[in-house]
Design an enzyme around this catalytic site. Structure first.
Site, PDB file in Angstrom:
ATOM      1  N   SER A 183      68.506  26.954  18.920  1.00  0.00           N
ATOM      2  CA  SER A 183      67.898  25.635  19.075  1.00  0.00           C
ATOM      3  C   SER A 183      66.455  25.900  19.833  1.00  0.00           C
ATOM      4  O   SER A 183      65.344  25.108  19.284  1.00  0.00           O
ATOM      5  CB  SER A 183      68.785  24.803  19.532  1.00  0.00           C
ATOM      6  OG  SER A 183      68.839  24.985  21.127  1.00  0.00           O
ATOM      7  N   HIS A 217      67.406  22.050  26.461  1.00  0.00           N
ATOM      8  CA  HIS A 217      66.243  22.380  25.627  1.00  0.00           C
ATOM      9  C   HIS A 217      64.710  22.345  26.412  1.00  0.00           C
ATOM     10  O   HIS A 217      64.575  21.456  27.096  1.00  0.00           O
ATOM     11  CB  HIS A 217      66.259  21.563  24.242  1.00  0.00           C
ATOM     12  CG  HIS A 217      67.441  21.563  23.503  1.00  0.00           C
ATOM     13  ND1 HIS A 217      68.602  20.722  23.637  1.00  0.00           N
ATOM     14  CD2 HIS A 217      67.937  22.807  22.782  1.00  0.00           C
ATOM     15  CE1 HIS A 217      69.387  21.435  22.872  1.00  0.00           C
ATOM     16  NE2 HIS A 217      69.222  22.490  22.238  1.00  0.00           N
ATOM     17  N   ASP A 271      68.438  16.793  28.499  1.00  0.00           N
ATOM     18  CA  ASP A 271      69.828  17.421  28.503  1.00  0.00           C
ATOM     19  C   ASP A 271      69.843  18.687  29.163  1.00  0.00           C
ATOM     20  O   ASP A 271      71.105  19.411  29.069  1.00  0.00           O
ATOM     21  CB  ASP A 271      70.050  17.595  27.002  1.00  0.00           C
ATOM     22  CG  ASP A 271      68.928  18.694  26.216  1.00  0.00           C
ATOM     23  OD1 ASP A 271      68.141  19.227  27.231  1.00  0.00           O
ATOM     24  OD2 ASP A 271      68.987  18.819  25.123  1.00  0.00           O
TER      25      ASP A 271
END
Length: 315
Positions: free
Chosen positions: A81, A285, A282
């Site tokens: 990601s 990321h 979070d």
């Protein structure tokens, strides 16, 4: 019988349903003409600035960007990601100019057509997640700025392949992610797409391998195998690999995976350390600022390695 000519004098002799028929016919054409003109403008616009959506039809196949047929320096973007990008786009404090489109930076879309690169770079590759800003476009623009003065007119082709939430074992040769990346990389340099040279693999992955001790324990071995497989299957035994040491992880073994990444000693492999770059809420990321900084760091590492390769003959 002679046809009755319609004019002011004989207009009153026409049946009511015939009056205004010619005008109605012309009025019926106006929406069609407007629709055709609008579609043409949209196709032209989105061939240069494609929508950040997975579209059912590749507009770029009909209206390719100006440099689609040019010889390209090709870079593979792979991993999970943080390579695909999760940085928010277009915020008030967003330095958009850092990742704005450049006509000499293209991306290979899911249909294997070249289009002008823009963020989100992986919009049609990492399709099950919401993509945002990644390091790829910033990297390409930074490299372009430097190599332009050395090599003249240069076109960079980016091949996005990253998919969020994937362990390194999902990138094993013979499985979908790896095989797709190799297929896309080979397609990017085919003569029918303008030709080119694969310059490097940019790799950012490992967060998911921090959850289990066993995954972290074998990470270095799997990463070295992956590099050897890419080099063998692409026919590039000296392919440069620029990997990113994790900034974060999903589990308790982030340090172990980071140590494995930094301990890889294969030739033409460089490691850029993302530790300390700012994260989203979070805590996993990279935010947009961090992705921009990482893009420049990757470019600096690649250019430094390129200087070494140019001054040292490969065995």
């Amino acid at each position: 019988m002679q046809k009755l000519r319609v004019n002011k004098q004989n207009w009153r002799f026409l049946a009511p349903e015939q009056r205004g028929k010619g005008k109605r016919d012309m009025r019926q054409l106006i929406p069609a003409l407007f629709l055709f003109s609008s579609l043409f403008l949209l196709f032209t616009f989105f061939s240069i600035y494609p929508l950040p959506l997975s579209l059912p039809f590749p507009f770029s196949a009909l209206f390719p960007p100006p440099h689609a047929g040019a010889y390209k320096l090709v870079f593979i973007l792979a991993g999970q990601s943080n390579m695909a990008g999760r940085g928010p786009l277009y915020s008030d404090s967003d330095p958009y100019d850092q990742y704005s489109p450049h006509l000499s930076v293209l991306r290979l879309n899911r249909w294997l057509h070249w289009e002008t690169a823009r963020e989100p770079m992986h919009y049609d590759i990492d399709v099950n997640k919401t993509c945002g800003v990644g390091p790829g476009l910033v990297f390409a623009k930074s490299v372009l700025q430097k190599v332009h003065y050395s090599y003249g007119e240069v076109v960079i082709g980016l091949v996005p392949c990253a998919v969020g939430g994937t362990k390194i074992e999902k990138w094993t040769k013979g499985l979908g992610l790896y095989d797709s990346a190799v297929k896309r990389a080979k397609a990017a340099v085919e003569a029918k797409r303008g030709g080119g040279r694969i310059e490097a693999l940019l790799w950012y992955q490992g967060e998911t391998d921090t959850v289990n001790f066993d995954d972290a324990e074998v990470y270095a071995e799997k990463m070295e195998t992956l590099i050897r497989n890419f080099r063998a299957d692409l026919g590039l035994p000296h392919l440069p690999v620029i990997q990113v040491a994790l900034a974060s992880g999903e589990g308790n073994y982030t340090g172990k995976v980071r140590a494995a990444q930094k301990g890889i000693q294969l030739h033409n492999v460089r490691t850029v350390d993302a530790y300390g770059l700012p994260l989203l809420n979070d805590n996993l990321h990279l935010n947009t600022e961090a992705q921009i900084r990482l893009g420049h760091m990757l470019a600096q590492s690649y250019l430094s390695l390129l200087d070494e390769l140019n001054s040292t003959p490969q065995p």
